[in-house]
Design a protein around this motif. Structure first.
Motif, PDB file in Angstrom:
ATOM      1  N   SER A   1       0.821  -1.208   0.000  1.00 52.11           N
ATOM      2  CA  SER A   1       0.000   0.000   0.000  1.00 52.11           C
ATOM      3  C   SER A   1       0.854   1.256   0.000  1.00 52.11           C
ATOM      4  O   SER A   1       1.906   1.327   0.626  1.00 52.11           O
ATOM      5  N   HIS A   2       0.383   2.224  -0.775  1.00 54.35           N
ATOM      6  CA  HIS A   2       1.087   3.494  -0.913  1.00 54.35           C
ATOM      7  C   HIS A   2       0.537   4.473   0.111  1.00 54.35           C
ATOM      8  O   HIS A   2      -0.670   4.532   0.315  1.00 54.35           O
ATOM      9  N   GLY A   3       1.424   5.220   0.719  1.00 50.46           N
ATOM     10  CA  GLY A   3       0.940   6.195   1.683  1.00 50.46           C
ATOM     11  C   GLY A   3       2.037   7.187   2.030  1.00 50.46           C
ATOM     12  O   GLY A   3       2.994   7.367   1.284  1.00 50.46           O
ATOM     13  N   VAL A   4       1.840   7.804   3.182  1.00 54.58           N
ATOM     14  CA  VAL A   4       2.771   8.842   3.622  1.00 54.58           C
ATOM     15  C   VAL A   4       3.130   8.589   5.077  1.00 54.58           C
ATOM     16  O   VAL A   4       2.274   8.227   5.881  1.00 54.58           O
ATOM     17  N   GLU A   5       4.398   8.740   5.394  1.00 56.58           N
ATOM     18  CA  GLU A   5       4.798   8.686   6.787  1.00 56.58           C
ATOM     19  C   GLU A   5       4.850  10.131   7.273  1.00 56.58           C
ATOM     20  O   GLU A   5       5.617  10.935   6.758  1.00 56.58           O
ATOM     21  N   VAL A   6       4.007  10.440   8.242  1.00 60.03           N
ATOM     22  CA  VAL A   6       3.919  11.805   8.756  1.00 60.03           C
ATOM     23  C   VAL A   6       4.498  11.817  10.164  1.00 60.03           C
ATOM     24  O   VAL A   6       4.205  10.924  10.958  1.00 60.03           O
ATOM     25  N   THR A   7       5.296  12.800  10.463  1.00 59.15           N
ATOM     26  CA  THR A   7       5.880  12.850  11.794  1.00 59.15           C
ATOM     27  C   THR A   7       5.187  13.891  12.668  1.00 59.15           C
ATOM     28  O   THR A   7       5.066  15.062  12.295  1.00 59.15           O
ATOM     29  N   PHE A   8       4.698  13.437  13.803  1.00 62.34           N
ATOM     30  CA  PHE A   8       4.157  14.325  14.826  1.00 62.34           C
ATOM     31  C   PHE A   8       5.241  14.474  15.889  1.00 62.34           C
ATOM     32  O   PHE A   8       5.903  13.485  16.212  1.00 62.34           O
ATOM     33  N   LEU A   9       5.416  15.681  16.432  1.00 60.61           N
ATOM     34  CA  LEU A   9       6.452  15.869  17.449  1.00 60.61           C
ATOM     35  C   LEU A   9       5.829  16.067  18.829  1.00 60.61           C
ATOM     36  O   LEU A   9       4.896  16.849  19.002  1.00 60.61           O
ATOM     37  N   ALA A  10       6.387  15.323  19.795  1.00 62.81           N
ATOM     38  CA  ALA A  10       5.978  15.548  21.179  1.00 62.81           C
ATOM     39  C   ALA A  10       6.761  16.750  21.697  1.00 62.81           C
ATOM     40  O   ALA A  10       7.812  17.080  21.139  1.00 62.81           O
TER      41      ALA A  10
ATOM     42  N   ALA B   1       9.947  12.234  18.248  1.00 60.95           N
ATOM     43  CA  ALA B   1       9.206  12.141  16.987  1.00 60.95           C
ATOM     44  C   ALA B   1       8.317  10.918  17.019  1.00 60.95           C
ATOM     45  O   ALA B   1       8.765   9.833  17.380  1.00 60.95           O
ATOM     46  N   VAL B   2       7.045  11.110  16.680  1.00 59.37           N
ATOM     47  CA  VAL B   2       6.122   9.983  16.597  1.00 59.37           C
ATOM     48  C   VAL B   2       5.675   9.865  15.140  1.00 59.37           C
ATOM     49  O   VAL B   2       4.752  10.545  14.707  1.00 59.37           O
ATOM     50  N   PRO B   3       6.345   9.026  14.376  1.00 61.09           N
ATOM     51  CA  PRO B   3       5.941   8.885  12.982  1.00 61.09           C
ATOM     52  C   PRO B   3       4.721   7.971  12.854  1.00 61.09           C
ATOM     53  O   PRO B   3       4.606   6.982  13.569  1.00 61.09           O
ATOM     54  N   VAL B   4       3.811   8.344  11.994  1.00 60.49           N
ATOM     55  CA  VAL B   4       2.653   7.481  11.714  1.00 60.49           C
ATOM     56  C   VAL B   4       2.595   7.247  10.210  1.00 60.49           C
ATOM     57  O   VAL B   4       3.083   8.060   9.429  1.00 60.49           O
ATOM     58  N   PHE B   5       2.002   6.116   9.833  1.00 59.22           N
ATOM     59  CA  PHE B   5       1.833   5.834   8.418  1.00 59.22           C
ATOM     60  C   PHE B   5       0.360   5.971   8.074  1.00 59.22           C
ATOM     61  O   PHE B   5      -0.499   5.469   8.800  1.00 59.22           O
ATOM     62  N   THR B   6       0.085   6.666   6.991  1.00 49.28           N
ATOM     63  CA  THR B   6      -1.308   6.781   6.567  1.00 49.28           C
ATOM     64  C   THR B   6      -1.422   6.688   5.052  1.00 49.28           C
ATOM     65  O   THR B   6      -0.523   7.115   4.324  1.00 49.28           O
ATOM     66  N   THR B   7      -2.529   6.106   4.601  1.00 50.93           N
ATOM     67  CA  THR B   7      -2.803   6.100   3.160  1.00 50.93           C
ATOM     68  C   THR B   7      -3.752   7.233   2.819  1.00 50.93           C
ATOM     69  O   THR B   7      -4.131   7.392   1.676  1.00 50.93           O
ATOM     70  N   ARG B   8      -4.151   7.976   3.849  1.00 54.04           N
ATOM     71  CA  ARG B   8      -5.111   9.064   3.625  1.00 54.04           C
ATOM     72  C   ARG B   8      -4.587  10.411   4.105  1.00 54.04           C
ATOM     73  O   ARG B   8      -5.154  11.022   5.021  1.00 54.04           O
ATOM     74  N   PRO B   9      -3.526  10.905   3.464  1.00 53.11           N
ATOM     75  CA  PRO B   9      -3.024  12.224   3.889  1.00 53.11           C
ATOM     76  C   PRO B   9      -4.078  13.319   3.715  1.00 53.11           C
ATOM     77  O   PRO B   9      -4.008  14.347   4.367  1.00 53.11           O
ATOM     78  N   ASP B  10      -5.067  13.073   2.868  1.00 54.36           N
ATOM     79  CA  ASP B  10      -6.120  14.070   2.653  1.00 54.36           C
ATOM     80  C   ASP B  10      -6.959  14.292   3.900  1.00 54.36           C
ATOM     81  O   ASP B  10      -7.663  15.286   4.006  1.00 54.36           O
TER      82      ASP B  10
ATOM     83  N   PRO C   1     -10.913  18.709  -4.338  1.00 57.01           N
ATOM     84  CA  PRO C   1     -11.316  17.309  -4.284  1.00 57.01           C
ATOM     85  C   PRO C   1     -10.268  16.564  -3.438  1.00 57.01           C
ATOM     86  O   PRO C   1      -9.080  16.865  -3.533  1.00 57.01           O
ATOM     87  N   ASN C   2     -10.727  15.601  -2.633  1.00 55.47           N
ATOM     88  CA  ASN C   2      -9.818  15.049  -1.628  1.00 55.47           C
ATOM     89  C   ASN C   2      -8.585  14.364  -2.203  1.00 55.47           C
ATOM     90  O   ASN C   2      -7.510  14.420  -1.621  1.00 55.47           O
ATOM     91  N   ARG C   3      -8.748  13.720  -3.392  1.00 57.99           N
ATOM     92  CA  ARG C   3      -7.586  13.033  -3.967  1.00 57.99           C
ATOM     93  C   ARG C   3      -6.474  14.018  -4.278  1.00 57.99           C
ATOM     94  O   ARG C   3      -5.314  13.800  -3.950  1.00 57.99           O
ATOM     95  N   GLU C   4      -6.890  15.094  -4.915  1.00 62.16           N
ATOM     96  CA  GLU C   4      -5.923  16.121  -5.275  1.00 62.16           C
ATOM     97  C   GLU C   4      -5.358  16.765  -4.011  1.00 62.16           C
ATOM     98  O   GLU C   4      -4.162  17.009  -3.895  1.00 62.16           O
ATOM     99  N   GLY C   5      -6.248  17.011  -3.057  1.00 59.38           N
ATOM    100  CA  GLY C   5      -5.827  17.615  -1.798  1.00 59.38           C
ATOM    101  C   GLY C   5      -4.788  16.762  -1.094  1.00 59.38           C
ATOM    102  O   GLY C   5      -3.817  17.276  -0.538  1.00 59.38           O
ATOM    103  N   GLY C   6      -4.996  15.446  -1.140  1.00 61.99           N
ATOM    104  CA  GLY C   6      -4.045  14.535  -0.507  1.00 61.99           C
ATOM    105  C   GLY C   6      -2.670  14.673  -1.131  1.00 61.99           C
ATOM    106  O   GLY C   6      -1.645  14.716  -0.439  1.00 61.99           O
ATOM    107  N   GLU C   7      -2.669  14.776  -2.448  1.00 63.07           N
ATOM    108  CA  GLU C   7      -1.416  14.970  -3.181  1.00 63.07           C
ATOM    109  C   GLU C   7      -0.715  16.241  -2.722  1.00 63.07           C
ATOM    110  O   GLU C   7       0.489  16.247  -2.458  1.00 63.07           O
TER     111      GLU C   7
END
Length: 825
Positions: free
Chosen positions: A227-236, A241-250, A394-400
């Motif tokens: 699955s394709h997605g994005v690893e996003v880092t949240f900082l405490a 760093a708390v990295p999370v993986f999501t397929t829905r960056p939108d 549109p959410n797809r484009e927004g996610g991009e």
RNA sequence: GCCGGAGUGGCGGAACUGGCAGACGCAACGGACUUAAAAUCCGUUGGGCCGCAAGGCCCGUGCGGGUUCGAUCCCCGCCUCCGGCACCA
């Protein structure tokens, strides 16, 4: 000739002759193209069962057919001989696993021979023999040297009944694949093969396998789970760093909390010193204890706990509470996820249960969406709202766009994840190939040098009722010296998963007695890839993916020339009795040996091929077996009644009458049908029914035409070709009849007959006459008639006239030589 | 829930690219041979209806619709069964 054919005598006779003349021995090379037919080798459980009979009967037809088509055919057989049942027999009955296995192999080999399968027995391979497992160990070392075998401590699947760990693939719904016990989690240090390094290759390779069933490819695809997605880092706040993986960056603006897996290494750091610390630690303890079965149980209550810590939202800067919860898996992605209750059903359920806020950020087209009234998460597409600068997209484009933005700011990156895990190959059992590793107090983990292989299983060991591996307490085995420094050292006491042994046996068949290498490069490249592989669908993921992995590794290291081992795959269906799988506990087992004794191997083979197409499940029917036996007797009597006549035939050119032409057409039509049924679709059931029709036709010819008037040359051709066409299905009977017809060489050395197109043409055909698509009449018409002439002929029919009378013929559809349809009114 | 696959006589199954639904086999029934049985051979066999008969009509491939001269086959919606995956973010 006897009235009934004596299958016992005939089958025994030819099996002996075939063996004495080495009929099925093959060599590499020669002018003929190669063809490698392989059936999954059996575990030597003691007796052949109907599933084996089916599997090997299918393979044998293919092998014999291909030989007759002029191929140099490799068709080997062997034994997947390591495994737990042998060890259990040792524990229960005091028989050594080696003895038990040997006996079973001897018995099953005898049964396979009695079935008359065309194996080249000189290539037999047995995985539990040192001459074989030596090379299994060698391959382990090869993987080790290339960084593809490694040891790590991990929470692994433990089967308390089998007393060993299991690979992910061997746990089915939280239960042990073998014994269906509830699998537990244990923290253990174990050996793994880095199959994940080949995730992409294994996936991509599927596209180059048009000869595999779609079903199997889909199963492997799902198992690999890309699955394709994005690893996003949240900082405490403390900088963690708390990295999370999501397929829905939108949906990033809809995050209202983060969740970490209970086992996540960051958890301790986050809770340390907080009032929640003790409660969280207790929660983690409980989660750890839960078995896989409990965690995947039907209800799956989502449970979680607030850690007291917050992280900063990468885009809004808002504080986001950090939770731990049992629905997050440590092994997948980063082991942490962002909670978007409005747009993910799991997050929604969790948020509702714990009163976490819900924020809608995607509005479905043509509908509003209110957080308060939301009854379920909205996971579809829509327009982005409450998403700062991305509103209205549109959410797809927004996610991009969000992804691009995150990458730019260094807050995230695109990531591909796979569900596939590394293959855990350690087994805490005796009856397997020992892992060739030595632990030295000074040098650490040391591979056994190739020259010292095989690491032999000690013969003289005591089997404990507990099931604990005798290797763990066998001093002669454990105590050794370090191959590097010579100091006292300890051997690895685990053995390898038996799937390792079966991941390369198809390569060994190409040079089974090679003593200095696992296989000879030239020979392996001559035969590989397997042109046709046949086996049960239960191996769709396990064996078939492991074997592909091994082949790819060996390809990369230049040891074999192909990177996919099996070009075409046929997954045969199960053999059922009374609607369910044959099993001892159900008491619905039909013994192949009993069938062979009563009806012979040819009948057993014929029935199992005739009763259903190979990929479908097959319902066992005693009456059906009876019918197949009758058919074989019918063939026997047919040849018997004509034999004298046919033996005297010289080149003879009698006047060809209608009945002769009819017989000739039937013969060639049969050749065509049988050839195409085997060649194109492996539809042996319809091939056999075509042969039955030919036999019926021959009976009709014999009974309708007085002996003096028969076209003997034609009759002889028809009978001989019938026998040849039957040969792949019923090899013994065919061989006997072939010799009774005066031949002195084997029917299995004959070429497959070609059909004569000109014999198929007829002067007249029966044409269906339809009115408005309904059959109203039939008409015999000369072949190749024009639309115009056919129309005239049809409309001239009295019955057609009746239907057409007083109505307008709007249109006439003419399907040449088949059908004429008049559309009236 | 998601992804595959399949639903056809009493049964196993056939029907190739949209063109005779039920090949072939089993079972059943009737008949021949036989002192009898077995074996073998012949015939009938999806359902309903009309006809003394020859023969004919209607319905019928899970259900409901559609496309087409024509649908087991293609399209849409459903039902049932089998297999796989199942908190994979």
């Amino acid at each position: 000739m006897e009235e009934r054919y004596d299958f016992q005598r005939v089958e025994a006779k030819w099996q002996k002759v075939w063996e004495e003349t080495s009929l099925y021995r093959v060599e590499e090379g020669g002018k003929r193209p190669k063809y490698y037919v392989l059936e999954m080798f059996p575990y030597p459980s003691g007796d052949l069962h109907m599933g084996h009979v089916r599997n090997y009967s299918i393979g044998d037809v293919v092998a014999r057919y291909k030989v007759m088509r002029g191929y140099n055919v490799l068709h080997p057989m062997g034994w997947d001989a390591f495994g737990l049942p042998a060890e259990n027999a040792a524990i229960r009955h005091g028989i050594h696993p080696a003895t038990w296995t040997e006996r079973n192999i001897a018995n099953m080999r005898r049964q396979l021979r009695a079935m008359g399968f065309s194996y080249d027995w000189t290539r037999e391979v047995t995985t539990c023999l040192p001459e074989y497992y030596r090379w299994t160990q060698w391959l382990f070392l090869l993987l080790f040297k290339n960084g593809l075998a490694y040891k790590k401590k991990a929470a692994v699947n433990w089967c308390p009944s089998c007393q060993t760990v299991l690979a992910n693939e061997q746990v089915v719904g939280g239960l042990c694949e073998r014994c269906e016990s509830i699998v537990e989690k244990r923290e253990l240090e174990q050996w793994f093969f880095r199959i994940t390094a080949y995730a992409e290759r294994l996936l991509e390779g599927l596209e180059r396998l048009p000869g595999w069933p779609e079903k199997v490819k889909v199963m492997q695809e799902n198992w690999i789970g890309k699955s394709h997605g994005v690893e996003v880092t949240f900082l405490a706040p403390d900088g963690t760093a708390v990295p999370v993986f999501t397929t829905r960056p939108d949906t990033l603006y809809g995050v209202t909390y983060l969740v970490l897996a209970p086992e996540h290494p960051l958890v301790e750091r986050l809770v340390a010193g907080r009032p929640q610390a003790e409660a969280v630690r207790e929660f983690i303890r409980r989660a750890r204890q839960m078995s896989t079965a409990d965690r995947t149980a039907a209800e799956r209550e989502k449970e979680g706990l607030f850690t007291g810590a917050y992280a900063r939202h990468p885009l809004t800067g808002e504080p986001v509470p950090l939770w731990v919860a049992n629905y997050v898996l440590l092994e997948y992605g980063t082991g942490a996820v962002m909670g978007v209750p409005a747009h993910d059903q799991r997050d929604y359920e969790f948020a509702r249960a714990y009163g976490l806020p819900i924020r809608v950020v995607i509005r479905p087209p043509e509908a509003g969406l209110e957080a308060d009234t939301l009854a379920a998460a909205y996971e579809g597409d829509g327009i982005m709202v409450h998403s700062g600068p991305f509103d209205g997209l549109p959410n797809r484009e927004g996610g991009e766009r969000i992804t691009a933005h995150l990458e730019e700011k260094g807050l995230g990156r695109r990531q591909v994840n796979y569900r596939l895990r590394d293959w855990l190959i350690s087994r805490q059992r005796y009856w397997g190939a020992p892992i060739p590793i030595v632990y030295c107090p000074r040098c650490g983990t040391v591979p056994v040098p190739e020259g010292q292989l095989p690491v032999l299983l000690p013969q003289d060991v005591a089997f404990k009722p507990s099931g604990e591996s005798p290797l763990q307490s066998c001093r002669e085995f454990l105590e050794t010296t370090c191959p590097q420094c010579g100091a006292p050292a300890r051997r690895e006491s685990d053995t390898m998963d038996t799937f390792v042994c079966s991941s390369w046996y198809f390569l060994r068949y190409t040079s089974p007695r090679q003593e200095d290498r696992p296989f000879d490069a030239q020979r392996v490249n001559y035969w590989m890839a397997v042109d046709q592989y046949i086996g049960g669908v239960e191996h769709a993921i396990l064996h078939l993916m492991y074997a592909r992995f091994f082949t790819k590794v060996l390809y990369d290291l230049g040891l074999v020339g192909v990177d996919e081992p099996f070009t075409n795959l046929l997954t045969q269906g199960m053999v059922l009795k009374d609607g369910s799988k044959m099993s001892k506990s159900r008491g619905n087992v039909v013994s192949p040996e009993e069938i062979m004794r009563q009806y012979g191997a040819d009948t057993a083979r014929l029935f199992i091929l005739f009763a259903a197409p190979p990929e479908k499940d097959l319902e066992w029917s005693d009456a059906g077996v009876e019918g197949c036996h009758r058919f074989l007797n019918r063939v026997w009597r047919l040849v018997g009644s004509l034999r004298r006549e046919l033996l005297e035939v010289k080149a003879e050119d009698a006047a060809v009458r209608a009945a002769d032409r009819e017989l000739r057409r039937l013969l060639h039509q049969t050749i065509k049908r049988v050839t195409e049924d085997i060649e194109e679709r492996f539809n042996f059931n319809t091939a056999i029914s075509a042969l039955m029709e030919l036999v019926n036709g021959l009976y009709r010819y014999r009974d309708d035409i007085p002996a003096a008037d028969r076209h003997r040359g034609l009759l002889k051709e028809a009978v001989e070709k019938l026998v040849i066409l039957l040969a792949p299905f019923v090899p013994h009977l065919s061989e006997e009849l072939w010799h009774l017809l005066g031949h002195t060489t084997s029917v299995h050395r004959e070429s497959w007959p070609a059909y004569d197109e000109t014999a198929l043409v007829t002067e007249e055909v029966e044409v269906v006459v339809q009115i408005n698509g309904r059959v109203r009449d039939r008409l015999r018409l000369p072949v190749g008639l024009s639309h115009e002439r056919a129309r005239e002929a049809a409309l001239a029919q009295e019955r057609v006239q009746q239907w057409v009378a007083g109505r307008r013929v709007a249109k006439v559809v003419w399907v040449p030589d088949k059908l004429i349809n008049s559309v009236v009114q």
